[in-house]
Design a protein around this motif. Structure first.
Motif, PDB file in Angstrom:
ATOM      1  N   GLY A  73      91.559   9.709 -67.659  1.00 36.85           N
ATOM      2  CA  GLY A  73      92.606  10.455 -67.504  1.00 36.85           C
ATOM      3  C   GLY A  73      93.346  10.037 -66.245  1.00 36.85           C
ATOM      4  N   ALA A  74      92.568   9.548 -64.883  1.00 36.74           N
ATOM      5  CA  ALA A  74      92.948   9.011 -63.795  1.00 36.74           C
ATOM      6  C   ALA A  74      93.158   7.673 -63.701  1.00 36.74           C
ATOM      7  CB  ALA A  74      92.253   9.531 -62.802  1.00 36.74           C
ATOM      8  N   ALA A  75      93.005   6.678 -64.968  1.00 34.85           N
ATOM      9  CA  ALA A  75      92.984   5.213 -64.857  1.00 34.85           C
ATOM     10  C   ALA A  75      94.421   4.807 -64.495  1.00 34.85           C
ATOM     11  CB  ALA A  75      92.595   4.708 -66.046  1.00 34.85           C
ATOM     12  N   GLU A  76      94.499   3.845 -63.788  1.00 37.63           N
ATOM     13  CA  GLU A  76      95.654   3.380 -62.999  1.00 37.63           C
ATOM     14  C   GLU A  76      95.927   1.761 -63.383  1.00 37.63           C
ATOM     15  OE1 GLU A  76      96.023   3.676 -58.953  1.00 37.63           O
ATOM     16  OE2 GLU A  76      95.678   5.996 -59.069  1.00 37.63           O
ATOM     17  N   ARG A  77      97.006   1.259 -63.551  1.00 32.94           N
ATOM     18  CA  ARG A  77      97.379   0.062 -63.873  1.00 32.94           C
ATOM     19  C   ARG A  77      96.724  -1.159 -63.021  1.00 32.94           C
ATOM     20  NH1 ARG A  77      99.136  -1.880 -68.895  1.00 32.94           N
ATOM     21  NH2 ARG A  77     100.231  -3.826 -68.413  1.00 32.94           N
ATOM     22  N   ALA A  78      96.230  -2.101 -63.421  1.00 32.89           N
ATOM     23  CA  ALA A  78      95.477  -3.136 -62.446  1.00 32.89           C
ATOM     24  C   ALA A  78      96.581  -3.855 -61.901  1.00 32.89           C
ATOM     25  CB  ALA A  78      94.479  -3.941 -63.394  1.00 32.89           C
ATOM     26  N   GLY A  79      96.105  -4.165 -60.493  1.00 25.60           N
ATOM     27  CA  GLY A  79      97.351  -5.217 -59.714  1.00 25.60           C
ATOM     28  C   GLY A  79      97.247  -6.524 -60.275  1.00 25.60           C
ATOM     29  N   GLY A 130      73.800   5.503 -80.078  1.00 21.91           N
ATOM     30  CA  GLY A 130      74.595   6.200 -79.319  1.00 21.91           C
ATOM     31  C   GLY A 130      75.692   5.604 -78.603  1.00 21.91           C
ATOM     32  N   LEU A 131      75.135   4.344 -77.914  1.00 22.70           N
ATOM     33  CA  LEU A 131      75.901   3.575 -76.893  1.00 22.70           C
ATOM     34  C   LEU A 131      77.057   2.873 -77.905  1.00 22.70           C
ATOM     35  CD1 LEU A 131      73.259   2.088 -74.466  1.00 22.70           C
ATOM     36  CD2 LEU A 131      75.131   3.835 -73.926  1.00 22.70           C
ATOM     37  N   TRP A 132      76.372   2.343 -79.033  1.00 23.95           N
ATOM     38  CA  TRP A 132      77.554   1.666 -80.024  1.00 23.95           C
ATOM     39  C   TRP A 132      78.581   2.639 -80.125  1.00 23.95           C
ATOM     40  CZ3 TRP A 132      78.456   2.471 -85.414  1.00 23.95           C
ATOM     41  CH2 TRP A 132      79.090   1.375 -85.903  1.00 23.95           C
ATOM     42  N   ALA A 133      78.246   4.111 -80.370  1.00 24.82           N
ATOM     43  CA  ALA A 133      79.150   4.900 -80.771  1.00 24.82           C
ATOM     44  C   ALA A 133      80.194   5.361 -79.660  1.00 24.82           C
ATOM     45  CB  ALA A 133      78.630   6.250 -81.641  1.00 24.82           C
ATOM     46  N   LYS A 134      79.594   5.148 -78.526  1.00 21.96           N
ATOM     47  CA  LYS A 134      80.439   5.629 -77.310  1.00 21.96           C
ATOM     48  C   LYS A 134      81.633   4.420 -77.084  1.00 21.96           C
ATOM     49  CE  LYS A 134      79.132   7.999 -73.985  1.00 21.96           C
ATOM     50  NZ  LYS A 134      78.316   8.507 -72.769  1.00 21.96           N
ATOM     51  N   ALA A 135      81.127   3.333 -77.374  1.00 23.61           N
ATOM     52  CA  ALA A 135      81.986   1.938 -77.252  1.00 23.61           C
ATOM     53  C   ALA A 135      83.054   2.078 -78.187  1.00 23.61           C
ATOM     54  CB  ALA A 135      81.313   0.736 -77.420  1.00 23.61           C
ATOM     55  N   LEU A 136      82.794   2.502 -79.481  1.00 20.84           N
ATOM     56  CA  LEU A 136      83.892   2.597 -80.571  1.00 20.84           C
ATOM     57  C   LEU A 136      84.667   3.843 -80.132  1.00 20.84           C
ATOM     58  CD1 LEU A 136      81.712   2.646 -83.895  1.00 20.84           C
ATOM     59  CD2 LEU A 136      83.141   0.849 -82.876  1.00 20.84           C
ATOM     60  N   TRP A 137      84.356   4.939 -79.597  1.00 17.50           N
ATOM     61  CA  TRP A 137      85.138   6.104 -79.117  1.00 17.50           C
ATOM     62  C   TRP A 137      86.040   5.514 -77.721  1.00 17.50           C
ATOM     63  CZ3 TRP A 137      84.562   8.529 -73.860  1.00 17.50           C
ATOM     64  CH2 TRP A 137      85.524   9.727 -73.763  1.00 17.50           C
ATOM     65  N   LEU A 138      85.672   4.527 -77.139  1.00 20.64           N
ATOM     66  CA  LEU A 138      86.433   3.948 -76.104  1.00 20.64           C
ATOM     67  C   LEU A 138      87.495   3.041 -76.677  1.00 20.64           C
ATOM     68  CD1 LEU A 138      83.566   3.235 -73.233  1.00 20.64           C
ATOM     69  CD2 LEU A 138      85.527   4.595 -73.059  1.00 20.64           C
ATOM     70  N   GLY A 139      87.098   2.364 -77.743  1.00 18.35           N
ATOM     71  CA  GLY A 139      87.900   1.628 -78.288  1.00 18.35           C
ATOM     72  C   GLY A 139      89.051   2.244 -79.091  1.00 18.35           C
ATOM     73  N   ARG A 140      88.692   3.571 -79.404  1.00 12.03           N
ATOM     74  CA  ARG A 140      89.892   4.334 -79.964  1.00 12.03           C
ATOM     75  C   ARG A 140      90.813   4.827 -78.840  1.00 12.03           C
ATOM     76  NH1 ARG A 140      85.533   6.217 -83.270  1.00 12.03           N
ATOM     77  NH2 ARG A 140      85.445   8.230 -82.123  1.00 12.03           N
ATOM     78  N   TRP A 141      90.261   4.995 -77.806  1.00 13.12           N
ATOM     79  CA  TRP A 141      91.277   5.446 -76.707  1.00 13.12           C
ATOM     80  C   TRP A 141      92.141   4.243 -76.409  1.00 13.12           C
ATOM     81  CZ3 TRP A 141      92.623   4.182 -71.947  1.00 13.12           C
ATOM     82  CH2 TRP A 141      93.311   4.986 -71.095  1.00 13.12           C
ATOM     83  N   ALA A 147      96.147   0.161 -74.234  1.00 15.20           N
ATOM     84  CA  ALA A 147      95.360  -0.513 -72.904  1.00 15.20           C
ATOM     85  C   ALA A 147      94.019  -0.679 -72.873  1.00 15.20           C
ATOM     86  CB  ALA A 147      95.923   0.642 -71.850  1.00 15.20           C
ATOM     87  N   LEU A 148      93.654  -1.593 -72.206  1.00 15.69           N
ATOM     88  CA  LEU A 148      92.126  -2.066 -71.977  1.00 15.69           C
ATOM     89  C   LEU A 148      91.890  -1.486 -70.604  1.00 15.69           C
ATOM     90  CD1 LEU A 148      92.214  -5.769 -73.386  1.00 15.69           C
ATOM     91  CD2 LEU A 148      91.777  -3.633 -74.748  1.00 15.69           C
ATOM     92  N   LEU A 149      90.459  -0.947 -70.873  1.00 17.88           N
ATOM     93  CA  LEU A 149      89.836  -0.186 -69.739  1.00 17.88           C
ATOM     94  C   LEU A 149      89.035  -1.175 -68.816  1.00 17.88           C
ATOM     95  CD1 LEU A 149      89.076   3.142 -71.270  1.00 17.88           C
ATOM     96  CD2 LEU A 149      90.586   3.014 -69.296  1.00 17.88           C
ATOM     97  N   TRP A 150      89.169  -1.091 -67.432  1.00 17.09           N
ATOM     98  CA  TRP A 150      88.332  -2.268 -66.580  1.00 17.09           C
ATOM     99  C   TRP A 150      87.847  -1.252 -65.424  1.00 17.09           C
ATOM    100  CZ3 TRP A 150      88.293  -7.601 -67.989  1.00 17.09           C
ATOM    101  CH2 TRP A 150      89.095  -7.871 -68.777  1.00 17.09           C
ATOM    102  N   ASP A 178      89.015 -11.350 -72.980  1.00 20.11           N
ATOM    103  CA  ASP A 178      88.783 -12.066 -74.278  1.00 20.11           C
ATOM    104  C   ASP A 178      87.735 -11.117 -75.080  1.00 20.11           C
ATOM    105  OD1 ASP A 178      86.310 -11.717 -72.520  1.00 20.11           O
ATOM    106  OD2 ASP A 178      85.619 -13.871 -73.047  1.00 20.11           O
ATOM    107  N   ALA A 179      87.939  -9.906 -74.789  1.00 18.67           N
ATOM    108  CA  ALA A 179      87.478  -8.713 -75.722  1.00 18.67           C
ATOM    109  C   ALA A 179      88.543  -7.781 -76.324  1.00 18.67           C
ATOM    110  CB  ALA A 179      86.173  -7.967 -74.928  1.00 18.67           C
ATOM    111  N   ALA A 180      88.101  -7.478 -77.572  1.00 21.05           N
ATOM    112  CA  ALA A 180      89.068  -6.549 -78.142  1.00 21.05           C
ATOM    113  C   ALA A 180      88.844  -5.153 -77.817  1.00 21.05           C
ATOM    114  CB  ALA A 180      88.991  -6.797 -79.636  1.00 21.05           C
ATOM    115  N   PRO A 181      89.560  -4.145 -78.127  1.00 21.46           N
ATOM    116  CA  PRO A 181      89.240  -2.558 -77.728  1.00 21.46           C
ATOM    117  C   PRO A 181      87.950  -2.437 -78.361  1.00 21.46           C
ATOM    118  CG  PRO A 181      91.612  -2.917 -78.535  1.00 21.46           C
ATOM    119  CD  PRO A 181      91.175  -4.359 -78.785  1.00 21.46           C
ATOM    120  N   GLY A 182      87.222  -1.607 -77.744  1.00 21.76           N
ATOM    121  CA  GLY A 182      85.700  -1.337 -77.959  1.00 21.76           C
ATOM    122  C   GLY A 182      84.746  -2.264 -77.391  1.00 21.76           C
ATOM    123  N   GLY A 183      85.435  -3.428 -76.952  1.00 21.75           N
ATOM    124  CA  GLY A 183      84.366  -4.441 -76.382  1.00 21.75           C
ATOM    125  C   GLY A 183      83.858  -5.538 -77.475  1.00 21.75           C
TER     126      GLY A 183
END
Length: 196
Positions: A73-79, A130-141, A147-150, A178-183
């Motif tokens: 929720g607090a993620a900001e645009r990278a410089g 469980g970690l694989w499922a969490k990565a999929l959840w992040l990919g959906r976000w 946006a990609l999360l860093w 070089d990675a798609a949503p979800g890693g």
């Protein structure tokens, strides 16, 4: 996050980094662990391992969910001065920093089979799932928000992508890195680390 140039690693890639290792090493440990009858017998050990693996998968997937939601929720645009780390470099760096713990987890899973055959290995595999499922959840976000999360590379290696040392996440467009949503790997190979 600080001024000047700094490196960023993909959040989903960091989450995925141990998933494959835990899954395959867990299955290997379960296969080895099924050989001795153990103290409880193979049937009880395998059933306990399946139950434990499902519990581990659910626990890992749901772990620190409040912290994750706060960071997202607090993620900001990278410089524009950031340097984006390649997916392969992130995976290699994380695994190199944690290889002793991964090896100890494998050995512990095999050793536990003398009490509960295959249970320790299935527990490891469940954690990887469980970690694989969490990565999929992040990919959906990431897809939902275009946006990609860093996260800063040094913070990620120390405590994970949502650890206490992580001050916040940064976002870029979907074309960055070089990675798609979800890693996962992108269908087409890009040129590697880039600048935004």
């Amino acid at each position: 996050m600080g001024r000047g140039a700094y490196g960023l690693a993909r959040v989903a890639v960091i989450v995925r980094a141990p998933a494959g290792w835990l899954w395959w090493s867990g299955l290997l440990a379960a296969g080895i662990g099924a050989l001795p009858p153990g103290l409880t017998g193979r049937r009880i050990g395998v059933l306990a391992g399946i139950a434990g693996g499902l519990i581990a998968a659910s626990a890992v997937y749901a772990a620190r969910r409040r912290r994750w939601r706060a960071l997202l929720g607090a993620a900001e645009r990278a410089g524009r001065s950031v340097v984006l780390q390649d997916r392969a470099v992130t995976l290699r760096t994380w695994r190199r920093a944690h290889r002793r713990w991964l090896l100890l987890a494998f050995l512990a899973a095999v050793a536990s089979s003398f009490a509960l055959p295959a249970a320790g290995g299935l527990l490891l595999a469940g954690a990887g799932l469980g970690l694989w499922a969490k990565a999929l959840w992040l990919g959906r976000w990431e897809r939902d928000h275009d946006a990609l999360l860093w996260v800063r590379t040094e913070a990620a290696v120390r405590g994970g992508a949502a650890g206490r040392t992580v001050p916040g996440h940064r976002t870029t467009g979907l074309a960055a890195g070089d990675a798609a949503p979800g890693g996962t790997r992108k269908p087409r190979r890009s040129t590697g680390a880039g600048r935004r």
